[in-house]
Design a protein around this motif. Structure first.
Motif, mmCIF file in Angstrom:
data_model
loop_
_atom_site.group_PDB
_atom_site.id
_atom_site.type_symbol
_atom_site.label_atom_id
_atom_site.label_comp_id
_atom_site.label_asym_id
_atom_site.label_seq_id
_atom_site.Cartn_x
_atom_site.Cartn_y
_atom_site.Cartn_z
ATOM 1 N N THR B 26 0.822 -1.212 0.000
ATOM 2 C CA THR B 26 0.000 0.000 0.000
ATOM 3 C C THR B 26 0.856 1.262 0.000
ATOM 4 N N LEU B 27 2.152 1.092 -0.232
ATOM 5 C CA LEU B 27 3.096 2.209 -0.127
ATOM 6 C C LEU B 27 3.334 2.916 -1.448
ATOM 7 N N ASN B 28 2.860 2.310 -2.546
ATOM 8 C CA ASN B 28 3.095 2.863 -3.886
ATOM 9 C C ASN B 28 4.586 2.961 -4.213
ATOM 10 N N HIS B 29 5.355 2.011 -3.666
ATOM 11 C CA HIS B 29 6.787 1.970 -3.953
ATOM 12 C C HIS B 29 7.029 1.347 -5.316
ATOM 13 N N ASN B 30 8.029 1.853 -6.016
ATOM 14 C CA ASN B 30 8.257 1.342 -7.363
ATOM 15 C C ASN B 30 9.240 0.178 -7.417
ATOM 16 N N VAL B 31 9.889 -0.135 -6.311
ATOM 17 C CA VAL B 31 10.809 -1.274 -6.301
ATOM 18 C C VAL B 31 10.236 -2.349 -5.382
ATOM 19 N N MET B 32 10.188 -3.568 -5.902
ATOM 20 C CA MET B 32 9.750 -4.710 -5.091
ATOM 21 C C MET B 32 10.775 -5.820 -5.229
ATOM 22 N N TYR B 33 11.044 -6.490 -4.099
ATOM 23 C CA TYR B 33 12.077 -7.521 -4.016
ATOM 24 C C TYR B 33 11.470 -8.828 -3.513
ATOM 25 N N TRP B 34 12.073 -9.930 -3.948
ATOM 26 C CA TRP B 34 11.802 -11.230 -3.346
ATOM 27 C C TRP B 34 13.111 -11.801 -2.803
ATOM 28 N N TYR B 35 13.059 -12.199 -1.534
ATOM 29 C CA TYR B 35 14.194 -12.824 -0.877
ATOM 30 C C TYR B 35 13.804 -14.239 -0.436
ATOM 31 N N GLN B 36 14.792 -15.112 -0.454
ATOM 32 C CA GLN B 36 14.636 -16.447 0.113
ATOM 33 C C GLN B 36 15.496 -16.533 1.361
ATOM 34 N N GLN B 37 14.897 -17.004 2.442
ATOM 35 C CA GLN B 37 15.651 -17.156 3.687
ATOM 36 C C GLN B 37 15.491 -18.579 4.195
ATOM 37 N N LYS B 38 16.561 -19.344 4.125
ATOM 38 C CA LYS B 38 16.548 -20.689 4.663
ATOM 39 C C LYS B 38 16.876 -20.643 6.148
ATOM 40 N N SER B 39 16.579 -21.741 6.804
ATOM 41 C CA SER B 39 16.673 -21.791 8.251
ATOM 42 C C SER B 39 18.056 -21.353 8.738
ATOM 43 N N SER B 40 18.052 -20.422 9.661
ATOM 44 C CA SER B 40 19.278 -19.919 10.297
ATOM 45 C C SER B 40 20.259 -19.280 9.319
ATOM 46 N N GLN B 41 19.751 -18.796 8.213
ATOM 47 C CA GLN B 41 20.610 -18.114 7.242
ATOM 48 C C GLN B 41 20.102 -16.700 6.990
ATOM 49 N N ALA B 42 20.941 -15.902 6.354
ATOM 50 C CA ALA B 42 20.544 -14.554 5.983
ATOM 51 C C ALA B 42 19.638 -14.596 4.754
ATOM 52 N N PRO B 43 18.777 -13.625 4.602
ATOM 53 C CA PRO B 43 17.969 -13.552 3.365
ATOM 54 C C PRO B 43 18.865 -13.416 2.137
#
Lengths: 117, 114
Positions: B26-43
């Motif tokens: 709902t922020l009208n931001h123009n950049v969108m990201y997808w991250y994968q985060q496995k257990s006990s790891q960084a995104p």
């Protein structure tokens, strides 16, 4: 290329004692730096950010971080730990500085903070 | 009020069965990201959109695709989920052009592959 090193994978402190979570970075640019907190099974919440203004940055919940360019560090501190601070903390660098559209966030490996009652 | 909303919060899918995760903002931001985060790891960044421009990370498997039909929505499609794809998937947004803006994250979708 940018990188972030969180020097401690796990930190344990007693409730009411100071917290220090260490972060070192490398970046080809003047970086934007962030600390995010993640509680179990939750998303990431921004604690604070450094954006080349004041080198001492105040965040939410009593946390602070100091940007030291000479040491390439951005350590997170809190004077007195609370049980609710127990979580995973990520130091993050943005290159180019966030806001140019092609920036990427690079995460450190995280520090798990445990608070001892 | 939630500004970056991910649905569902928990998703169980069968090995090899296509699955779609959704993110709305709902922020009208123009950049969108997808991250994968496995257990006990960084995104780990999978890809991001700058408006309609799609930017894929070099090491993102072909099994992962994304769609952004409009500013508000972004989807992550996993064509043939494997056991190794079980992870938390985080959507984030930011406002490009504005200097020094932070990224806003959703609550994440935890994907289980059975």
């Amino acid at each position: 290329a940018q990188s972030v090193t969180q020097l401690d994978s796990h930190v344990s402190v007693s409730e009411g004692t100071p917290v220090l979570l260490r972060c070192n970075y490398s970046s080809s640019y003047s970086p934007s730096l962030f600390w995010y907190v993640q509680h179990p099974n939750k998303g990431l919440q921004l604690l604070l950010k450094y954006t080349s203004a004041a080198t001492l940055v105040k965040g939410i919940n009593g946390f602070e971080a100091e940007f030291k360019k000479s040491e390439t560090s951005f350590h997170l501190t809190k004077p007195s730990a609370h049980m609710s601070d127990a979580a995973e903390y990520f130091c993050v660098v943005s290159e180019p500085p966030q806001g140019f559209g092609n920036e990427k966030l690079t995460f450190g490996t995280g520090t798990r903070l445990t608070i001892i009652p | 009020d939630a500004m970056v909303i991910q649905n569902p919060r928990y998703q169980v899918t069968q090995f090899g069965k296509p699955v779609t995760l959704s993110c709305s903002q709902t922020l009208n931001h123009n950049v969108m990201y997808w991250y994968q985060q496995k257990s006990s790891q960084a995104p780990k960044l999978l890809f991001h959109y700058y408006d309609k421009d799609f930017n894929n990370e070099a090491d993102t498997p072909d099994n992962f695709q994304s769609r952004r039909p409009n500013t508000s929505f972004c989807f992550l499609d996993i064509r043939s989920p494997g056991l190794g794809d079980a992870a938390m998937y985080l959507c984030a947004t930011s406002r490009a052009i504005v200097l020094n803006t932070e990224a806003f994250f959703g609550q994440g979708t935890r994907l289980t592959v059975v």
